[in-house]
Design a protein around this motif. Structure first.
Motif, PDB file in Angstrom:
ATOM      1  N   HIS A  17      -7.091  10.971   6.046  1.00  0.00           N
ATOM      2  CA  HIS A  17      -6.907  10.966   4.709  1.00  0.00           C
ATOM      3  C   HIS A  17      -7.417   9.666   3.818  1.00  0.00           C
ATOM      4  CE1 HIS A  17      -4.476   8.140   7.265  1.00  0.00           C
ATOM      5  NE2 HIS A  17      -3.948   7.679   6.052  1.00  0.00           N
ATOM      6  N   TRP A  18      -8.244   8.906   4.703  1.00  0.00           N
ATOM      7  CA  TRP A  18      -8.737   7.761   3.922  1.00  0.00           C
ATOM      8  C   TRP A  18      -9.622   8.142   2.902  1.00  0.00           C
ATOM      9  CZ3 TRP A  18      -9.386   3.343   7.860  1.00  0.00           C
ATOM     10  CH2 TRP A  18      -8.106   2.661   8.329  1.00  0.00           C
TER      11      TRP A  18
ATOM     12  N   ASP B 290       0.683   5.481   4.388  1.00  0.00           N
ATOM     13  CA  ASP B 290      -0.577   5.617   5.008  1.00  0.00           C
ATOM     14  C   ASP B 290      -0.710   6.779   6.286  1.00  0.00           C
ATOM     15  OD1 ASP B 290      -3.361   4.929   5.993  1.00  0.00           O
ATOM     16  OD2 ASP B 290      -2.951   2.968   6.301  1.00  0.00           O
TER      17      ASP B 290
ATOM     18  N   ASP C 267       0.345   5.113  -1.764  1.00  0.00           N
ATOM     19  CA  ASP C 267       0.261   6.200  -0.970  1.00  0.00           C
ATOM     20  C   ASP C 267       0.624   5.768   0.450  1.00  0.00           C
ATOM     21  OD1 ASP C 267      -0.141   8.627  -0.200  1.00  0.00           O
ATOM     22  OD2 ASP C 267      -2.447   8.629   0.348  1.00  0.00           O
TER      23      ASP C 267
ATOM     24  N   THR D  16      -6.878   8.294   0.160  1.00  0.00           N
ATOM     25  CA  THR D  16      -5.910   7.354   0.105  1.00  0.00           C
ATOM     26  C   THR D  16      -6.639   5.854  -0.343  1.00  0.00           C
ATOM     27  OG1 THR D  16      -4.409   8.063   1.903  1.00  0.00           O
ATOM     28  CG2 THR D  16      -4.440   5.971   1.589  1.00  0.00           C
ATOM     29  N   ILE D  17      -7.946   5.582   0.205  1.00  0.00           N
ATOM     30  CA  ILE D  17      -8.515   4.582  -0.335  1.00  0.00           C
ATOM     31  C   ILE D  17      -8.777   4.394  -1.764  1.00  0.00           C
ATOM     32  CG2 ILE D  17     -10.541   3.074   0.188  1.00  0.00           C
ATOM     33  CD1 ILE D  17     -10.389   3.579   3.219  1.00  0.00           C
TER      34      ILE D  17
ATOM     35  N   ARG E 196       0.778  -1.191  -0.107  1.00  0.00           N
ATOM     36  CA  ARG E 196       0.035   0.217  -0.155  1.00  0.00           C
ATOM     37  C   ARG E 196       0.833   1.277   0.005  1.00  0.00           C
ATOM     38  NH1 ARG E 196      -1.257   1.131   6.414  1.00  0.00           N
ATOM     39  NH2 ARG E 196       0.422  -0.192   7.161  1.00  0.00           N
ATOM     40  N   GLY E 197       1.939   1.245   0.607  1.00  0.00           N
ATOM     41  CA  GLY E 197       2.869   2.255   0.841  1.00  0.00           C
ATOM     42  C   GLY E 197       3.557   2.810  -0.483  1.00  0.00           C
TER      43      GLY E 197
ATOM     44  N   THR F 254     -10.711  -1.350   0.644  1.00  0.00           N
ATOM     45  CA  THR F 254     -10.095  -0.791  -0.743  1.00  0.00           C
ATOM     46  C   THR F 254     -10.434  -2.004  -1.830  1.00  0.00           C
ATOM     47  OG1 THR F 254      -8.341   0.008   0.306  1.00  0.00           O
ATOM     48  CG2 THR F 254      -8.056  -0.701  -1.949  1.00  0.00           C
TER      49      THR F 254
ATOM     50  N   ARG G 153      -8.527  -2.010   6.262  1.00  0.00           N
ATOM     51  CA  ARG G 153      -8.626  -1.002   5.354  1.00  0.00           C
ATOM     52  C   ARG G 153      -8.288  -1.384   3.890  1.00  0.00           C
ATOM     53  NH1 ARG G 153      -3.815   1.803   8.819  1.00  0.00           N
ATOM     54  NH2 ARG G 153      -4.840   0.669  10.065  1.00  0.00           N
TER      55      ARG G 153
ATOM     56  N   TRP H  10      -5.629   3.695  -3.783  1.00  0.00           N
ATOM     57  CA  TRP H  10      -5.205   2.283  -3.719  1.00  0.00           C
ATOM     58  C   TRP H  10      -6.136   1.446  -4.510  1.00  0.00           C
ATOM     59  CZ3 TRP H  10      -5.344   1.891   2.652  1.00  0.00           C
ATOM     60  CH2 TRP H  10      -4.126   2.658   3.290  1.00  0.00           C
TER      61      TRP H  10
ATOM     62  N   PHE I   3      -8.234   8.811  10.794  1.00  0.00           N
ATOM     63  CA  PHE I   3      -7.797   8.732   9.409  1.00  0.00           C
ATOM     64  C   PHE I   3      -8.226   9.760   8.345  1.00  0.00           C
ATOM     65  CE2 PHE I   3      -8.200   4.467  11.774  1.00  0.00           C
ATOM     66  CZ  PHE I   3      -6.913   3.984  11.801  1.00  0.00           C
TER      67      PHE I   3
END
Ligand code: GCU
Length: 396
Positions: free
Chosen positions: A283-284, A174, A172, A202-203, A168-169, A239, A235, A206, A281
């Motif tokens: 940013h999700w 996390d 983006d 972010t989700i 995932r990183g 996604t 998470r 992803w 979270f």
């Protein structure tokens, strides 16, 4: 004048009728398949795009793939292949394991991993992403295989499937950094410095990257790209659901303990709430999702809408008995409430109307559910059931 008022009245009535009704957290009884496909499904999709996960921005960077290496693994039983995916100036490593003894193309399970490709197996040849967390003792790779219990590669490949994963990183990282790192900046219009309120978090990014992996799999001569299941835990389960909802090339969608913002109904406010997830979270999801923090009743439709977007493709929702934070019953109810949409296509949804007990499952239809005994995790027990489900739907 009378005619004018009549016209106004007709206009008012037709615009009210044209407004799709609000659904909330309830079974999705839709009049017909046509109404679902022409009116309701597009409205549900647009709700999740604009209010929950955010839209993919119109500016698109160049994406390319390059084979970086392959070879035997797991004592020869499995074949490793690594592909570098370039998105703008970002690089992501896609790790594939294929059954060594394969006759022709194989079906696949695709999903993201939490801590780096090298954690899914002890295989010393897995390339460690520069973005992945580093092992404590330099040079000894202490983290290799640390998440192997979540990725029973030999079992999955032994059943004739490929395992395809990425970190995932690489797409983006996390944490909330205002979307300066990861792939988001490659999608900014001139002068833009962060996603708009209705653009992805972010989700969303992803999930988009899983579709790019699918683009690659369509070109890989060893993969039966009509038989690709997208899977994710927690998470990454949220996604997987969002990737599967948007991209119909994913033939099966599997959500393992995805909880709030995944399979669980938000309006129950059991376990994690929308307020808690947005606070912890930020940013999700897209910024618009903050409107529903402490205000779940305002959601136009609950998460059963997300599952219904996958119809008529098979979907599997799984929970763990000790995972109260993810609200197992809310995950079950979402699957149940999406089931009538499957029935519009003549596909059986869930057979039960109350949540299966610990260790039991309802997995004979196109919507499946199980409640594993134990903690928030994805285990071989879960995978055995996903493989069985895929075997049945892929006619194996
Ligand atoms: C936290 C978060 C959940 C998420 C989980 C995970 O518990 O609150 O929403 O699913 O992390 O990804 O493991």
């Amino acid at each position: 004048m009378k005619r004018f008022y009549t016209l106004i009245l007709i206009f008012a009535v037709t615009s009210v009728l044209a407004q799709p009704m609000k659904y909330g957290a309830e079974p999705l009884h839709i009049a017909s398949k046509k109404v679902w496909n022409k009116q309701v499904r597009p409205a549900v999709m647009s709700f999740f795009q604009n209010e929950v996960y955010g839209k993919v921005p119109p500016v698109q960077p160049k994406v390319s793939f390059r084979l970086i290496g392959e070879g035997e693994a797991f004592g020869g039983k499995v074949w490793r292949r690594e592909v570098e995916m370039t998105i703008g100036t970002s690089k992501a490593l896609v790790l594939m394991y294929l059954p060594s003894e394969r006759k022709g193309r194989v079906p696949a399970f695709v999903g993201m991993n939490f801590k780096g490709n090298h954690q899914i197996a002890t295989d010393p040849e897995i390339t460690i992403s520069p973005n992945a967390p580093k092992g404590k003792e330099l040079g000894s790779d202490p983290e290799r295989g640390a998440a192997a219990s979540r990725w029973p590669v030999e079992m999955i490949c032994g059943a004739g499937y490929a395992v395809v994963t990425l970190y995932r990183g690489d797409i983006d990282p996390d944490f909330d950094d205002g979307f300066r790192n990861g792939i988001h900046p490659h999608f900014y219009a001139e002068g833009q410095t962060k996603p708009h309120a209705d653009e992805w978090g972010t989700i969303g990014a992803w999930a988009w990257s899983l579709s790019r992996v699918m683009d690659y799999l369509e070109q890989d001569k060893d993969i039966d790209h009509k038989k690709v299941a997208v899977v994710g835990h927690s998470r990454l389960g949220k996604t997987a659901l969002w990737a599967g909802a948007q991209d119909e090339r994913f033939a099966i969608v599997i959500s393992n303990d995805s909880g709030c913002g995944g399979a669980a109904l938000s309006m129950r406010k059991h376990g994690e709430t929308v307020e808690a997830i947005n606070r912890n979270f930020p940013h999700w999801f897209c910024d618009n999702y903050n409107r529903y923090s402490g205000n779940e009743e305002a959601l136009w439709i609950d998460q059963q809408g997300l599952i219904a977007l996958i119809a008529p493709r098979p979907v599997y929702v799984a929970s763990a008995s000790l995972d109260d934070w993810a609200d197992p019953e809310g995950e079950y109810l979402s699957a149940l409430y999406a089931s009538p949409v499957y029935e519009l296509y003549g596909k059986r949804g869930l057979s039960t109307t109350t949540q299966p007990k610990i260790g039991e499952m309802d997995a004979d239809g196109w919507v499946a559910y199980h409640l594993r005994k134990g903690a928030h995790d994805i285990t071989a027990w879960d995978w055995e059931r996903y493989i069985r489900f895929a075997d049945r739907h892929f006619g194996r």
